[in-house]
Design an enzyme around this catalytic site. Structure first.
Site, PDB file in Angstrom:
ATOM      1  N   TYR A   1       0.992  -0.832  -0.241  1.00 38.00           N
ATOM      2  CA  TYR A   1      -0.071  -0.024   0.258  1.00 38.00           C
ATOM      3  C   TYR A   1       1.221   0.720   0.263  1.00 38.00           C
ATOM      4  O   TYR A   1       1.544   1.091   1.028  1.00 38.00           O
ATOM      5  CB  TYR A   1      -0.937   0.389   1.168  1.00 38.00           C
ATOM      6  CG  TYR A   1      -1.725   1.243   1.692  1.00 38.00           C
ATOM      7  CD1 TYR A   1      -2.674   1.463   0.572  1.00 38.00           C
ATOM      8  CD2 TYR A   1      -1.234   2.604   2.116  1.00 38.00           C
ATOM      9  CE1 TYR A   1      -3.840   2.544   1.248  1.00 38.00           C
ATOM     10  CE2 TYR A   1      -2.217   3.505   1.381  1.00 38.00           C
ATOM     11  CZ  TYR A   1      -3.684   3.788   1.761  1.00 38.00           C
ATOM     12  OH  TYR A   1      -4.401   4.641   2.098  1.00 38.00           O
TER      13      TYR A   1
ATOM     14  N   GLU B   1      -4.111   7.600  -3.944  1.00 38.34           N
ATOM     15  CA  GLU B   1      -4.072   5.959  -3.226  1.00 38.34           C
ATOM     16  C   GLU B   1      -3.340   4.638  -3.862  1.00 38.34           C
ATOM     17  O   GLU B   1      -4.073   4.880  -5.131  1.00 38.34           O
ATOM     18  CB  GLU B   1      -5.024   6.026  -2.440  1.00 38.34           C
ATOM     19  CG  GLU B   1      -5.536   4.734  -1.717  1.00 38.34           C
ATOM     20  CD  GLU B   1      -5.908   4.488  -0.888  1.00 38.34           C
ATOM     21  OE1 GLU B   1      -7.333   4.038  -2.075  1.00 38.34           O
ATOM     22  OE2 GLU B   1      -6.273   4.932   0.616  1.00 38.34           O
TER      23      GLU B   1
END
Ligand code: GDP
Ligand code: MN
Length: 390
Positions: free
Chosen positions: A109, A197
């Site tokens: 991530y 993101e």
């Protein structure tokens, strides 16, 4: 403003970030053509909606024939995808992204957000990609790594190496990680994004050619900077936005649709939030959030009434103005204009305070129209709730 995944990937690619080969398609024939042109024998068909959680909801399909590409695209296009971020009505799928499928070895991530406390862009990373970062933060907070960027010198190599090490990247992946992180940072900064993101940032390839690849990207841009971001503005997909919110922003109003029946016209975001709270406290449900801002002209107030009334659930309108820069007489004139031109049938509960309040009240009183007036926010909210409850 949000953009689609395929647009985010095009943008990232222009900054040198590795993304899978792929292209957007608007119908299933186009989808299988794209797959054929891409070549290979495994593809991913991905629903393009402005919401996360598509994988779990059936919006991401890995397939291994052109026929399956077509079928998956057919099933998605025209249907509504319901994820935990769309609400129960879901989002209509009008575009799909077709990509060459990657064989994933690991999912990481990476996120860039603006940290309000330090007022700086902050890099957030985790070895636990693929799942929701909120969940990781809750169950394994130690697996969330953060690094604050100094805007004067930008994201430095040593910071990237520190973060990369913390999420388990090493060897040949280290210089790649530095390049990828810096490129995403530049992409975010140069385009006035508020948030970027990447989830997952995947490790792909064989033992001797390990590579990092961005498999999903979500971007959110600062609306106040769109005037200088032509490329980004052109990516806007109005289908994804509430038409009333789009119309409101065109009139300089800040409108957010909610699911109750008490329409709200308020000045200032803080007072608007307080009004929603007061309504809720008295057992009612607000139909919207609407901030008319400062110095609202009668025309702006009329537009506000029109937008609020376009919601068929609205049974009354609570007008709550605490005028500083605003003028109560202008607000009153706007309300009368609105009653005239829109033939308003629902009751209006009006609470005015501040600049030119006496004049404002006088205008309302002498108009011959029926307004329910209130002395303060609490009693205004109470009266509005009493009306909808009959
Ligand atoms: P989201 O659910 O909306 O965040 O959509 P993503 O694009 O992140 O996809 C969800 C999941 O699908 C990812 O976490 C991956 O596990 C999987 N996925 C996405 N692309 C590929 C791919 O090319 N190959 C494989 N095998 N899985 C993929
Ligand atoms: Mn994702």
């Amino acid at each position: 403003m949000n953009i689609h995944e395929y647009q985010a990937k095009e943008l990232l690619q222009s900054f040198g970030v590795p993304v899978p080969s792929g292209s957007v398609a608007y119908n299933s024939t186009q989808a299988s053509q794209v797959a054929e042109e891409l070549g290979g024998n495994r593809w991913v068909v991905k629903a393009q909606v402005h919401a996360g959680g598509r994988g779990k909801a059936g919006g991401v399909k890995v397939v291994s024939s052109l026929d399956e590409v077509k079928k998956a695209a057919d099933a998605m296009l025209g249907s509504r995808l319901i994820t935990h971020q769309t609400g129960p009505e879901g989002s209509l799928i009008q575009r799909v992204l077709i990509e060459q499928a990657s064989t994933i070895r690991d999912e990481l991530y990476l996120g860039f957000i603006i940290d309000r406390a330090s007022q700086r862009i902050t890099l957030i990373a985790s070895s636990e990609g693929g799942m929701e970062i909120e969940e990781v933060a809750k169950t394994h907070p130690e697996k969330i790594i953060t690094e604050i960027v100094d805007p004067a010198i930008g994201l430095r190599d040593f910071q990237c190496r520190k973060v990369a090490t913390a999420i388990g990247l090493k060897g040949k992946l280290m210089p790649q990680a530095v390049r990828v992180m810096k490129a995403i940072y530049r992409c975010m900064r140069d385009n006035d994004a508020l948030q970027a993101e990447i989830n997952p940032l995947a490790i792909v390839g064989g033992d001797d050619d390990l590579r990092l690849m961005v498999l999903d990207a979500k971007f959110n841009f600062d609306d106040n900077a769109l005037y200088r971001q032509k490329t980004i503005t052109e990516m806007r997909d109005l289908q994804e936005e509430d038409p009333k919110e789009v119309e409101a922003s065109g009139h300089g109003l800040n409108y957010i649709a909610l699911d109750g029946n008490i329409g709200c016209i308020v000045n200032g975001a803080g007072l608007a939030m307080a009004s929603l709270d007061a309504i809720t406290l008295h057992g009612g449900k607000p139909a919207n959030f609407l901030d008319v801002g400062g110095g609202a002209s009668p025309e702006k107030v009329t537009n506000a009434c029109r937008i609020v009334l376009e919601d068929p659930n609205v049974q009354c309108i609570l007008v709550n103005i605490f005028a500083g820069i605003n003028r109560c007489d202008w607000i009153a004139k706007g309300l009368i204009q609105a009653c005239d031109s829109l033939k308003i049938k629902v009751p209006l509960i009006v609470r005015l305070a501040g600049t030119n309040v006496e004049e404002g009240r006088k205008i309302l009183k002498e108009s011959g129209l029926t307004f329910i007036t209130a002395e303060n926010l609490d009693s205004a909210a109470e009266k509005a709730v009493a009306i909808v409850k009959g």
